[in-house]
Design a protein around this motif. Structure first.
Motif, PDB file in Angstrom:
ATOM      1  N   ILE A  97       0.835  -1.201   0.000  1.00  0.00           N
ATOM      2  CA  ILE A  97       0.000   0.000   0.000  1.00  0.00           C
ATOM      3  C   ILE A  97       0.871   1.253   0.000  1.00  0.00           C
ATOM      4  N   GLY A  98       0.598   2.155  -0.931  1.00  0.00           N
ATOM      5  CA  GLY A  98       1.303   3.425  -1.021  1.00  0.00           C
ATOM      6  C   GLY A  98       0.434   4.583  -0.585  1.00  0.00           C
ATOM      7  N   ASP A  99       0.865   5.784  -0.928  1.00  0.00           N
ATOM      8  CA  ASP A  99       0.071   6.970  -0.576  1.00  0.00           C
ATOM      9  C   ASP A  99      -1.168   7.111  -1.458  1.00  0.00           C
ATOM     10  N   HIS A 100      -1.195   6.409  -2.564  1.00  0.00           N
ATOM     11  CA  HIS A 100      -2.401   6.364  -3.400  1.00  0.00           C
ATOM     12  C   HIS A 100      -2.657   4.905  -3.763  1.00  0.00           C
ATOM     13  N   VAL A 101      -3.903   4.495  -3.715  1.00  0.00           N
ATOM     14  CA  VAL A 101      -4.300   3.154  -4.139  1.00  0.00           C
ATOM     15  C   VAL A 101      -5.097   3.309  -5.431  1.00  0.00           C
TER      16      VAL A 101
ATOM     17  N   TYR B  19       2.622   8.332  -9.380  1.00  0.00           N
ATOM     18  CA  TYR B  19       3.875   7.962  -8.729  1.00  0.00           C
ATOM     19  C   TYR B  19       3.628   7.508  -7.296  1.00  0.00           C
ATOM     20  N   ARG B  20       2.619   8.037  -6.636  1.00  0.00           N
ATOM     21  CA  ARG B  20       2.350   7.691  -5.233  1.00  0.00           C
ATOM     22  C   ARG B  20       1.981   6.216  -5.040  1.00  0.00           C
TER      23      ARG B  20
ATOM     24  N   ILE C 115       2.543  -3.252  -6.783  1.00  0.00           N
ATOM     25  CA  ILE C 115       2.367  -1.833  -6.453  1.00  0.00           C
ATOM     26  C   ILE C 115       1.012  -1.619  -5.797  1.00  0.00           C
ATOM     27  N   SER C 116       0.745  -0.376  -5.436  1.00  0.00           N
ATOM     28  CA  SER C 116      -0.427  -0.010  -4.648  1.00  0.00           C
ATOM     29  C   SER C 116      -1.668   0.144  -5.534  1.00  0.00           C
ATOM     30  N   THR C 117      -2.423  -0.928  -5.653  1.00  0.00           N
ATOM     31  CA  THR C 117      -3.672  -0.912  -6.418  1.00  0.00           C
ATOM     32  C   THR C 117      -4.701  -1.767  -5.688  1.00  0.00           C
TER      33      THR C 117
ATOM     34  N   TYR D 243       7.404  13.505  -4.209  1.00  0.00           N
ATOM     35  CA  TYR D 243       6.073  14.004  -4.563  1.00  0.00           C
ATOM     36  C   TYR D 243       5.757  15.321  -3.859  1.00  0.00           C
ATOM     37  N   THR D 244       6.033  15.403  -2.569  1.00  0.00           N
ATOM     38  CA  THR D 244       5.596  16.578  -1.807  1.00  0.00           C
ATOM     39  C   THR D 244       6.481  17.803  -2.031  1.00  0.00           C
ATOM     40  N   ASP D 245       7.786  17.596  -2.301  1.00  0.00           N
ATOM     41  CA  ASP D 245       8.722  18.724  -2.334  1.00  0.00           C
ATOM     42  C   ASP D 245       9.426  18.925  -3.675  1.00  0.00           C
ATOM     43  N   HIS D 246       9.475  17.891  -4.518  1.00  0.00           N
ATOM     44  CA  HIS D 246      10.291  17.996  -5.732  1.00  0.00           C
ATOM     45  C   HIS D 246       9.550  17.508  -6.972  1.00  0.00           C
TER      46      HIS D 246
END
Length: 602
Positions: A469-473, A530-531, A548-550, A589-592
């Motif tokens: 699990i990532g920051d987005h599923v 990317y998340r 991956i996160s799906t 993702y958050t800064d770059h």
């Protein structure tokens, strides 16, 4: 009083020392020689199978002869003194109906021990008593002699003097292995690396190359002798997913380098899958170090960061510890993430949970299955194939009338756990293949008499297991609505392709299905955020590939190998950005994000 106590203490001390001396002499008299079969000097026609490492903690040798006995596996063992030794053999009967076909002998100095192994009627791995042998001091020739060609298997041999029964308990057996193989407590060190990629399928290989070309120092660790995973000559699945419909056309260049054309599924010519080419491409990268035949089984963490992984050589059991700044789980099974405590999912979510119209009514453990493909070739003369009473049974009413397999030969569908029951799942596929082929050869001689099995995969081609699990599923709605997220990177084109047991196969083999059907839900090209490519709770863990996160439904589209390879390319670029700023995958993702997306574009 004190003098008496002192005397008693001294007396007890001398008794303890005397007892230790006696025990030491007794232990020295007890010889125990442990031999891992996968370490045999000459494998002959036997093959190394590491697929059950998570359960067994070891690889083993298997006689994969497709019904024809294979050449002996041979090694030498040094016996420190002349004497009588008890022989123990760790094996199983893989298809006991009531007795299976995997018969073999252990041969010592050209003399077989009396017991024939692999036909016990017991399908559990355990130690079998092989009786006693008398050998001179010095080197003895040890061989495994296959008697059938039907996948007899042997994990280890143990030669002992005195009374000793080796343990079958996993923890005790592991301790015995380590002790008698004299494995060092401290593994060999490798690193530090900027990025450690575990898993050498298309996704992992592309991730490693991508990062190396950006200047990172990279380790690529693969548990087999070849790269490519399902696209290797061991499994022989062709690449799917388009790379020419990208919103970012530069993505997919490394995938194209890996692509050996389209040989189809289960092509009997191993060269069509380009194993050597893949390895040559990897070895040409100056910043990339390749570690083949290495199964990662241990992860070390500091807080929420991975600091090292340890792998064991599948042939000689020697261990290597890999240190790094970032890690990428490209194992397919999510092995690194699982060992690190990453959040993951396995099986199907419910409609209520995800809102997906294609989701199951209730959550369950159902996963897409594993394939073992096969192919036959014409011969100049009529060939025979034995009856297979231990295999699945076919009839005029139901059989698969084909000279080779395609993707439909698939077992799983929730009947097997694709990780912990990988061996049983593969064996079920073999029972289907051999049973069907025996029927064709013996019932349709006019069509198959001059046809012979040329290749059967013994390494399972997995489709689904853990999803980290990532920051987005990613969901069905993301795919079908073509949502464009600001971090949308890989362009995916494959249908939502969720397999299920073929209804006719299910009718004849309910609960033992091995043939699949599908319904392709077509989608427009969409991007994968990317998340989805980094763990939400392990701060330096990327992932690429089928883990991956799906959701289960979305996975049905993202799982094909060209798409997975592009994920790997993205992970390599993200690792470069994270390393440049000494930050985390999330901070990319958050800064770059702007800089990262410029890299994706250019």
């Amino acid at each position: 009083m004190n003098m008496n106590k002192r005397f008693i203490q001294l007396k007890n001390s001398w008794l303890i020392i005397l007892l230790l001396c006696v025990c030491t002499q007794w232990l020295q008299a007890q010889q125990r020689i442990f031999v891992e079969t996968e370490s045999f000097a000459e494998k002959g026609g036997w093959v190394i199978d590491q697929q059950s490492f998570p359960v067994m903690g070891s690889s083993y040798l298997m006689a994969h002869g497709m019904g024809r006995p294979v050449k002996d596996a041979v090694t030498t063992v040094n016996f420190p003194e002349k004497g009588t030794y008890h022989v123990w053999v760790r094996t199983k009967d893989w298809a006991p109906f009531p007795k299976g076909p995997g018969k073999f002998q252990v041969v010592i100095n050209d003399a077989p021990v009396k017991t024939v192994f692999g036909e016990s009627g017991n399908d559990k791995w355990k130690w079998y008593d092989g009786g006693e042998i008398t050998v001179p001091a010095g080197a003895a020739k040890i061989a495994l002699r296959d008697l059938t060609g039907f996948n007899g298997r042997c994990d280890a041999l143990l030669f002992t003097t005195g009374k000793f029964t080796p343990p079958d308990d996993a923890a005790a057996l592991s301790a015995l292995r380590r002790n008698l193989l004299h494995l060092t407590a401290t593994p060999k060190a490798a690193g530090p690396f900027d990025l450690v990629v575990v898993g050498g399928g298309i996704a992992g290989t592309c991730a490693a190359i991508s990062a190396a070309r950006m200047g990172l120092k990279v380790a690529l660790i693969q548990d087999r002798p070849v790269l490519g995973g399902n696209n290797s000559s061991e499994i022989r699945v062709h690449l799917r997913g388009d790379i020419d419909k990208n919103y970012y056309p530069k993505l997919g260049r490394i995938v194209r380098e890996m692509d050996n054309g389209d040989p189809g599924n289960g092509n009997p010519d191993a060269n069509e899958y380009g194993d050597a080419r893949k390895i040559d491409i990897v070895k040409a990268e100056k910043n990339l170090t390749l570690f083949l035949n290495t199964y990662v089984f241990k992860v070390e963490k500091e807080n929420d960061r991975i600091v090292a992984v340890t792998g064991r050589d599948i042939a000689n059991s020697q261990e290597t510890r890999f240190t790094g700044t970032y890690f990428s789980d490209c194992t397919g099974d999510g092995t690194v993430g699982y060992l690190a405590g990453a959040a993951f999912r396995m099986g199907r979510e419910s409609k209520a949970e995800t809102g997906e119209s294609l989701a199951a009514e209730k959550p369950d453990s159902f996963t897409l299955g594993t394939s073992n493909l096969w192919a036959s070739l014409p011969t100049d003369s009529v060939t025979s194939f034995p009856a297979t009473p231990w295999a699945l049974q076919f009839s005029d009413e139901y059989h698969i009338d084909a000279s080779k397999a395609d993707w439909e030969w698939e077992t799983g569908f929730g009947n097997f756990n694709t990780i912990t029951e990988a061996e049983q799942l593969r064996d079920h596929n073999l029972r289907a293949i051999y049973g069907n082929w025996s029927y064709l050869k013996n019932s349709k001689p006019e069509k198959y008499g001059k046809q012979q099995l040329a290749w059967v995969a013994y390494i399972g081609g997995k489709r689904e297991s853990r999803r980290i699990i990532g920051d987005h599923v990613l969901t069905q709605m993301d795919i079908q609505e073509g949502k464009m997220y600001p971090d949308g990177t890989v362009t995916a084109t494959w249908t939502i392709d969720l397999h299920f047991p073929d209804p006719v196969n299910k009718k004849y083999f309910e609960g033992q299905e091995f043939f699949a059907g599908t319904k392709h839900i077509r989608v427009a090209p969409y991007t994968i955020p990317y998340r989805c490519l980094y763990s939400k709770n392990i701060s330096n863990l990327f992932m690429a590939g089928r883990n991956i996160s799906t959701t289960h439904v979305a996975f049905g589209s993202t799982r094909v190998m060209r798409t997975c390879g592009m994920m790997g390319e993205v992970v390599g670029l993200a690792a470069y950005v994270a390393n440049k700023y000494h930050s985390s995958p999330r901070s990319v993702y958050t800064d770059h994000l702007t800089e990262f997306m410029d890299l994706i574009k250019n």
